[in-house]
Design a protein around this motif. Structure first.
Motif, mmCIF file in Angstrom:
data_model
loop_
_atom_site.group_PDB
_atom_site.id
_atom_site.type_symbol
_atom_site.label_atom_id
_atom_site.label_comp_id
_atom_site.label_asym_id
_atom_site.label_seq_id
_atom_site.Cartn_x
_atom_site.Cartn_y
_atom_site.Cartn_z
ATOM 1 N N HIS A 71 0.833 -1.204 0.000
ATOM 2 C CA HIS A 71 0.000 0.000 0.000
ATOM 3 C C HIS A 71 0.863 1.247 0.000
ATOM 4 C CE1 HIS A 71 0.214 0.095 4.532
ATOM 5 N NE2 HIS A 71 0.205 -1.214 4.357
ATOM 6 N N GLY A 72 1.789 1.283 -0.981
ATOM 7 C CA GLY A 72 2.538 2.512 -1.209
ATOM 8 C C GLY A 72 3.957 2.481 -0.681
ATOM 9 N N PHE A 73 4.519 3.690 -0.575
ATOM 10 C CA PHE A 73 5.910 3.832 -0.156
ATOM 11 C C PHE A 73 6.032 3.770 1.369
ATOM 12 C CE2 PHE A 73 6.262 6.094 -4.351
ATOM 13 C CZ PHE A 73 7.023 5.107 -4.963
ATOM 14 N N THR A 74 5.734 2.596 1.894
ATOM 15 C CA THR A 74 5.889 2.359 3.322
ATOM 16 C C THR A 74 7.381 2.194 3.627
ATOM 17 O OG1 THR A 74 5.679 -0.009 2.974
ATOM 18 C CG2 THR A 74 3.654 1.214 3.456
ATOM 19 N N PRO A 75 7.769 2.235 4.910
ATOM 20 C CA PRO A 75 9.179 2.021 5.238
ATOM 21 C C PRO A 75 9.739 0.717 4.681
ATOM 22 C CG PRO A 75 8.040 2.921 7.125
ATOM 23 C CD PRO A 75 6.982 2.644 6.095
ATOM 24 N N THR A 76 8.919 -0.343 4.630
ATOM 25 C CA THR A 76 9.424 -1.607 4.103
ATOM 26 C C THR A 76 9.754 -1.480 2.610
ATOM 27 O OG1 THR A 76 7.170 -2.406 3.688
ATOM 28 C CG2 THR A 76 8.151 -2.958 5.803
ATOM 29 N N ALA A 77 8.913 -0.778 1.869
ATOM 30 C CA ALA A 77 9.157 -0.586 0.436
ATOM 31 C C ALA A 77 10.375 0.294 0.210
ATOM 32 C CB ALA A 77 7.920 0.020 -0.224
ATOM 33 N N ILE A 78 10.495 1.358 0.988
ATOM 34 C CA ILE A 78 11.641 2.263 0.846
ATOM 35 C C ILE A 78 12.932 1.531 1.180
ATOM 36 C CG2 ILE A 78 12.728 4.348 1.779
ATOM 37 C CD1 ILE A 78 9.850 5.444 2.172
ATOM 38 N N ALA A 79 12.910 0.731 2.244
ATOM 39 C CA ALA A 79 14.101 -0.031 2.625
ATOM 40 C C ALA A 79 14.533 -0.965 1.503
ATOM 41 C CB ALA A 79 13.828 -0.824 3.903
ATOM 42 N N ALA A 80 13.561 -1.633 0.887
ATOM 43 C CA ALA A 80 13.884 -2.546 -0.202
ATOM 44 C C ALA A 80 14.473 -1.793 -1.391
ATOM 45 C CB ALA A 80 12.629 -3.314 -0.625
ATOM 46 N N GLY A 239 4.451 -7.902 -2.597
ATOM 47 C CA GLY A 239 4.450 -6.463 -2.809
ATOM 48 C C GLY A 239 5.846 -5.910 -2.994
ATOM 49 N N LEU A 240 6.794 -6.390 -2.198
ATOM 50 C CA LEU A 240 8.170 -5.910 -2.316
ATOM 51 C C LEU A 240 8.791 -6.319 -3.647
ATOM 52 C CD1 LEU A 240 9.464 -6.602 1.308
ATOM 53 C CD2 LEU A 240 8.948 -4.377 0.281
ATOM 54 N N LEU A 241 8.456 -7.498 -4.111
ATOM 55 C CA LEU A 241 8.967 -7.909 -5.415
ATOM 56 C C LEU A 241 8.436 -6.970 -6.497
ATOM 57 C CD1 LEU A 241 10.747 -9.978 -6.805
ATOM 58 C CD2 LEU A 241 8.741 -11.441 -7.083
ATOM 59 N N GLY A 242 7.175 -6.568 -6.364
ATOM 60 C CA GLY A 242 6.620 -5.583 -7.280
ATOM 61 C C GLY A 242 7.324 -4.248 -7.170
ATOM 62 N N GLN A 243 7.636 -3.823 -5.942
ATOM 63 C CA GLN A 243 8.362 -2.567 -5.738
ATOM 64 C C GLN A 243 9.741 -2.614 -6.406
ATOM 65 O OE1 GLN A 243 7.679 0.362 -4.090
ATOM 66 N NE2 GLN A 243 5.619 -0.151 -3.373
ATOM 67 N N LEU A 244 10.410 -3.745 -6.287
ATOM 68 C CA LEU A 244 11.745 -3.864 -6.887
ATOM 69 C C LEU A 244 11.670 -3.935 -8.409
ATOM 70 C CD1 LEU A 244 13.280 -6.324 -4.279
ATOM 71 C CD2 LEU A 244 13.802 -3.886 -4.571
ATOM 72 N N PRO A 251 13.340 3.963 -11.563
ATOM 73 C CA PRO A 251 14.050 4.054 -10.282
ATOM 74 C C PRO A 251 13.825 5.373 -9.549
ATOM 75 C CG PRO A 251 15.586 4.292 -12.122
ATOM 76 C CD PRO A 251 14.276 3.879 -12.711
ATOM 77 N N ILE A 252 13.651 5.263 -8.222
ATOM 78 C CA ILE A 252 13.561 6.448 -7.365
ATOM 79 C C ILE A 252 14.514 6.347 -6.177
ATOM 80 C CG2 ILE A 252 11.139 6.872 -7.971
ATOM 81 C CD1 ILE A 252 10.448 5.732 -5.150
ATOM 82 N N GLY A 253 15.211 5.220 -6.071
ATOM 83 C CA GLY A 253 16.103 5.010 -4.935
ATOM 84 C C GLY A 253 17.155 6.106 -4.809
ATOM 85 N N MET A 254 17.736 6.514 -5.933
ATOM 86 C CA MET A 254 18.753 7.565 -5.891
ATOM 87 C C MET A 254 18.148 8.888 -5.442
ATOM 88 S SD MET A 254 21.907 8.360 -6.182
ATOM 89 C CE MET A 254 22.723 7.059 -7.136
ATOM 90 N N ASP A 255 16.917 9.164 -5.858
ATOM 91 C CA ASP A 255 16.249 10.396 -5.427
ATOM 92 C C ASP A 255 15.994 10.383 -3.918
ATOM 93 O OD1 ASP A 255 16.189 11.344 -8.034
ATOM 94 O OD2 ASP A 255 14.223 10.468 -8.447
ATOM 95 N N ILE A 256 15.590 9.230 -3.393
ATOM 96 C CA ILE A 256 15.370 9.128 -1.951
ATOM 97 C C ILE A 256 16.673 9.394 -1.206
ATOM 98 C CG2 ILE A 256 14.764 7.548 -0.063
ATOM 99 C CD1 ILE A 256 12.901 6.108 -2.049
#
Length: 271
Positions: A71-80, A239-244, A251-256
């Protein structure tokens, strides 16, 4: 006695075994009895309980998995995502990083709520004395439970949500599905009662969150309350596999990382 006369140790299991010609799982032939005939959610339930769920149980169980997947950019998704940024050669590391964040604030509430309700019901439902209770009786128990938690300074898992301040949209839907399937048991009924009465004790109205209602529904399915976090993690893995996958496409990891790094401000620890 020669080595070949020494009996090899045995390791009993009711799950999977393999020979050169066959793989068996849960007493079934994997290829002829299960593949293409059993859904993954149904299999996950079966692996834990060692019994095949009914269609009604499967529907409720899989509704829970869907509710908890993402359900979105939760801490678990951001961490992944940021872990994948750092180590794109380790998909498993990024997936694990997200799963490791499943705790008392995110995902772990599923188990915490199921356990909380289970303990509140201990000694009551075992004798079947709640089977015919009406809302008034459930509300009385809920008030007792909420007051006791307040007196002990303990929080009530499943109350409140950082985004859904009025109602978590998952909650009424999952309750409705359980009700349709005849699986609205004592955990769900007590959880709903807590939603009705907690304001009398806490002085404010909080929504029943989706993770909590999932824990109540899983407990009503008879699943071990000590393992409920595992089902939340099972759902979130998808869900995390979908996020990855999305991180690879867009990609947004570099922006974060850059946003946090460029806005870091030194603070004198003595100030």
């Amino acid at each position: 006695m020669s080595d070949d006369q020494v009996s090899a140790p045995t390791f009993p299991t009711s799950l999977g075994t393999s020979t050169a010609d066959e793989i068996r799982l849960l007493g079934q032939d994997l290829t002829t009895d299960l593949m293409g005939k059993v859904g993954f959610g149904e299999l996950a339930f079966w692996l834990v309980t060692l019994r095949r769920p009914t269609p009604a149980e499967t529907r409720v169980f899989e509704a829970v998995l869907v509710a908890l997947a993402d359900h979105g950019f939760t801490p678990t998704a951001i961490a992944a995502r940021v872990t994948y940024l750092s180590a794109p050669d380790s998909l498993q590391g990024a997936l694990a990083a997200g799963l490791l964040g499943g705790g008392s604030r995110f995902l772990g509430v599923t188990e915490d709520c199921g356990m909380f309700l289970h303990q509140a019901l201990a000694g009551r439902d075992a004798s079947g004395d709640t089977a015919e209770w009406d809302d008034t009786q459930w509300d009385e128990l809920a008030l007792e439970v909420v007051r006791e938690s307040r007196a002990n300074g303990a929080y009530i898992p499943g109350l409140g949500h950082p985004v859904h301040k009025v109602q978590d949209p998952r909650t009424p839907v999952l309750i409705g599905i359980a009700r349709e399937e005849g699986l609205e048991g004592p955990h769900l009924k007590l959880f709903q009662a807590i939603g009705r009465v907690h304001e009398q004790v806490l002085g404010r109205k909080l929504p029943l969150n989706g993770a909590g209602v999932c824990g109540a529904a899983l407990a009503d399915l008879g699943l071990p309350v000590e393992l409920l976090r595992g089902f939340a993690l099972l759902a979130r893995a998808a869900g995390l596999l979908g996020q990855l996958a999305e991180e690879r496409r867009r990609p947004i990891g570099m922006d974060i990382y850059a946003t946090v790094d460029r806005n870091a401000v030194y603070v004198d620890p003595e100030s």
